[in-house]
Design an enzyme around this catalytic site. Structure first.
Site, PDB file in Angstrom:
ATOM      1  N   HIS A  82       0.101   0.354   0.183  1.00  0.00           N
ATOM      2  CA  HIS A  82       1.111  -0.314  -0.496  1.00  0.00           C
ATOM      3  C   HIS A  82       0.969  -1.853  -0.831  1.00  0.00           C
ATOM      4  O   HIS A  82       1.599  -2.825  -1.536  1.00  0.00           O
ATOM      5  CB  HIS A  82       2.459  -0.114   0.049  1.00  0.00           C
ATOM      6  CG  HIS A  82       2.698  -1.053   1.432  1.00  0.00           C
ATOM      7  ND1 HIS A  82       1.838  -0.792   2.562  1.00  0.00           N
ATOM      8  CD2 HIS A  82       3.240  -2.161   1.635  1.00  0.00           C
ATOM      9  CE1 HIS A  82       2.448  -1.929   3.377  1.00  0.00           C
ATOM     10  NE2 HIS A  82       3.065  -2.695   2.901  1.00  0.00           N
TER      11      HIS A  82
HETATM   12  C1  UD1 Z   1       7.400  -5.454   0.817  1.00  0.00           C
HETATM   13  C2  UD1 Z   1       6.668  -6.466   1.535  1.00  0.00           C
HETATM   14  C3  UD1 Z   1       5.537  -6.237   2.379  1.00  0.00           C
HETATM   15  C4  UD1 Z   1       6.146  -4.967   3.209  1.00  0.00           C
HETATM   16  C5  UD1 Z   1       6.633  -4.022   2.360  1.00  0.00           C
HETATM   17  C6  UD1 Z   1       6.959  -2.619   3.483  1.00  0.00           C
HETATM   18  C7  UD1 Z   1       6.819  -8.910   0.674  1.00  0.00           C
HETATM   19  C8  UD1 Z   1       6.222 -10.030   0.041  1.00  0.00           C
HETATM   20  N1  UD1 Z   1       6.182  -7.646   0.901  1.00  0.00           N
HETATM   21  O1  UD1 Z   1       6.141  -5.033  -0.013  1.00  0.00           O
HETATM   22  O2  UD1 Z   1       5.177  -7.223   3.267  1.00  0.00           O
HETATM   23  O3  UD1 Z   1       4.799  -4.577   3.968  1.00  0.00           O
HETATM   24  O4  UD1 Z   1       7.500  -4.453   1.832  1.00  0.00           O
HETATM   25  O5  UD1 Z   1       7.295  -1.566   2.544  1.00  0.00           O
HETATM   26  O6  UD1 Z   1       8.388  -9.123   0.870  1.00  0.00           O
HETATM   27  N2  UD1 Z   1      10.132  -0.960  -5.522  1.00  0.00           N
HETATM   28  C9  UD1 Z   1      10.914   0.181  -5.885  1.00  0.00           C
HETATM   29  N3  UD1 Z   1      12.098   0.517  -4.895  1.00  0.00           N
HETATM   30  C10 UD1 Z   1      12.369  -0.250  -3.875  1.00  0.00           C
HETATM   31  C11 UD1 Z   1      11.727  -1.305  -3.704  1.00  0.00           C
HETATM   32  C12 UD1 Z   1      10.378  -1.890  -4.312  1.00  0.00           C
HETATM   33  O7  UD1 Z   1      10.877   0.801  -6.784  1.00  0.00           O
HETATM   34  O8  UD1 Z   1      13.408   0.069  -3.264  1.00  0.00           O
HETATM   35  C13 UD1 Z   1       9.098  -1.193  -6.174  1.00  0.00           C
HETATM   36  C14 UD1 Z   1       9.278  -2.106  -7.499  1.00  0.00           C
HETATM   37  O9  UD1 Z   1       8.418  -1.732  -8.479  1.00  0.00           O
HETATM   38  C15 UD1 Z   1       8.807  -3.282  -6.732  1.00  0.00           C
HETATM   39  C16 UD1 Z   1       7.818  -3.091  -6.037  1.00  0.00           C
HETATM   40  O10 UD1 Z   1       7.974  -1.606  -5.371  1.00  0.00           O
HETATM   41  O11 UD1 Z   1       8.242  -4.443  -7.722  1.00  0.00           O
HETATM   42  C17 UD1 Z   1       7.388  -4.025  -4.786  1.00  0.00           C
HETATM   43  O12 UD1 Z   1       8.448  -4.054  -4.005  1.00  0.00           O
HETATM   44  P1  UD1 Z   1       8.703  -5.513  -3.369  1.00  0.00           P
HETATM   45  O13 UD1 Z   1       9.813  -5.494  -2.208  1.00  0.00           O
HETATM   46  O14 UD1 Z   1       8.317  -6.690  -4.049  1.00  0.00           O
HETATM   47  O15 UD1 Z   1       7.284  -5.294  -2.162  1.00  0.00           O
HETATM   48  P2  UD1 Z   1       6.863  -4.210  -1.135  1.00  0.00           P
HETATM   49  O16 UD1 Z   1       5.551  -4.007  -2.059  1.00  0.00           O
HETATM   50  O17 UD1 Z   1       7.699  -3.213  -0.989  1.00  0.00           O
END
Ligand code: UD1
Length: 369
Positions: free
Chosen positions: A206
């Site tokens: 991820h």
């Molecule tokens: C975040 C943390 C990471 C952690 C991870 C745990 C930061 C910079 N990164 O990464 O350190 O290891 O969480 O999982 O804070 N999305 C969904 N549904 C959700 C949440 C996210 O579809 O409920 C998708 C969206 O397209 C979003 C992408 O995942 O843009 C990334 O989500 P984001 O919260 O930015 O970072 P993570 O990759 O989850």
């Protein structure tokens, strides 16, 4: 004492579960819980709150997804009026996500002391968004609850020492101990996916450095495809990685080779991790969980997260994210199997207690100073 905790991503729900469980023994601490809403899908948030018996958050900031700037700014502007209203004595943040950064920054700007759980972690790579969050959160915090002894040394080099830095261990271990039996009783993931214990690899990917890097993503797909000819691979897929795979047109190839599932809840993931022959992941948390379950792990990342685990032979770090290296490291990890020694560099069996006691002790030091 009023303690306001800010959580909002999957690993933070896990860590918070340990603290909330232990807080039941401390009626003198009044708790307020804020969920940033960084993770909002049920299988990344709601299921963890439920399974891990975390109290319903008092506030949800609903920041959702977006750029780092939008997420962090959203947390700051929405959390600030809550801090003004609640007037907590401490703000508690966990780990290294944008929720950690937003929480620490908002509190520090209001001169509210910050306690940082999982402090003292450095990968030496400032290109990682999490590294920036770790450094800033540590330097804004009054009390740093450090996961390993080596983390204390790292912080000392940055000028942070006792009584501000305290070695408290990893609360994820507390949660593993508490839910291991329960996951075996309640999870039917092995049956559902027709898996035999120790006959499969549990994988997760991820990190932005892998999911959003076309070369790394293609290399991982190539490696998993090749490895799947010999080993069954199960991959619960984070939405970020799913989107990246779909955009790169790699989903079909991967699906043909490995068993892909939606992101799993805590109990299913604990069951999957604890019964795998090997875990292959870019998650710093899952690397620790594999170790807690005595399962060898391959870290699919350029950086070493936990040098202690690599030194003991529990963690094999690829360092170079290309297909031949990933394949060779996984094969080598399986061949070597379980190391003979297991000694825990992540504290005791009740690290949440160490954290709460550190908080109370620090409060006393301040009062008598
Ligand atoms: C975040 C943390 C990471 C952690 C991870 C745990 C930061 C910079 N990164 O990464 O350190 O290891 O969480 O999982 O804070 N999305 C969904 N549904 C959700 C949440 C996210 O579809 O409920 C998708 C969206 O397209 C979003 C992408 O995942 O843009 C990334 O989500 P984001 O919260 O930015 O970072 P993570 O990759 O989850």
């Amino acid at each position: 004492m009023k303690l306001l905790s800010v959580i909002g991503t999957r690993p933070q729900y896990v860590k918070a579960s340990a603290i909330f469980h232990e807080l039941k023994r401390y009626p003198q601490i009044k708790s307020v819980l804020v969920d940033s809403g960084q993770h909002y899908d049920d299988n990344l948030s709601e299921i963890f709150l439920r399974e891990l018996e975390i109290p319903t958050p008092d506030y949800n900031l609903g920041v959702g997804s977006g750029s780092h700037a939008d997420q962090t700014a959203g947390i700051i502007s929405k959390l600030d009026p809550i801090l003004e209203k609640e007037k907590p004595d401490w703000v508690l943040v966990y780990g290294d996500t944008n929720t950690t950064l937003g929480g620490a920054l908002t509190a520090a700007k209001r001169n509210i002391p910050v306690v940082h759980v999982e402090a003292g972690v450095r990968l030496g790579n400032r290109a990682m968004p999490e590294e920036i969050n770790r450094i800033v959160a540590d330097h804004l915090s009054t009390l740093l609850c450090v996961v390993t002894e080596s983390g204390m040394d790292l912080l000392a080099k940055e000028g942070i020492t006792a009584p501000n830095a305290v070695y408290c261990g990893d609360v994820m271990y507390d949660v593993c101990l508490r839910f291991k039996e329960l996951s075996a009783q309640r999870s039917d993931i092995l049956k559902k996916l027709k898996l035999t214990e120790k006959q499969f690899i549990a994988a997760t990917i991820h990190r932005a450095e892998n999911a959003d890097d076309a070369k790394h993503l293609a290399a991982i797909v190539d490696a998993f495809t090749t490895l799947s000819k010999e080993y069954r691979i199960v991959l619960p897929l984070h939405p970020r990685t799913r989107k990246a795979l779909e955009q790169a047109g790699l989903m079909g190839k991967l699906e043909a080779a490995v068993t892909i599932t939606e992101p799993l809840g805590y109990l299913d993931m604990a069951r999957l991790t604890s019964t795998a022959a090997l875990v292959a992941t870019d998650s710093g948390g899952l690397q620790r969980e594999a170790f807690f379950y005595h399962v060898p792990c391959v870290n699919i990342h350029t950086d070493v997260f936990w040098p202690e685990l690599e030194a003991m032979g529990w963690n094999h770090v690829v360092r170079k994210v290309d297909a031949p290296t990933i394949i060779a490291t996984v094969q080598n990890g399986l061949k070597k199997g379980t190391p003979k020694t297991w000694s825990n560099p992540f504290g005791s069996e009740n690290n949440a207690k160490a954290i709460i006691e550190a908080l109370l002790t620090y409060g006393n030091i301040r009062r008598t100073a």
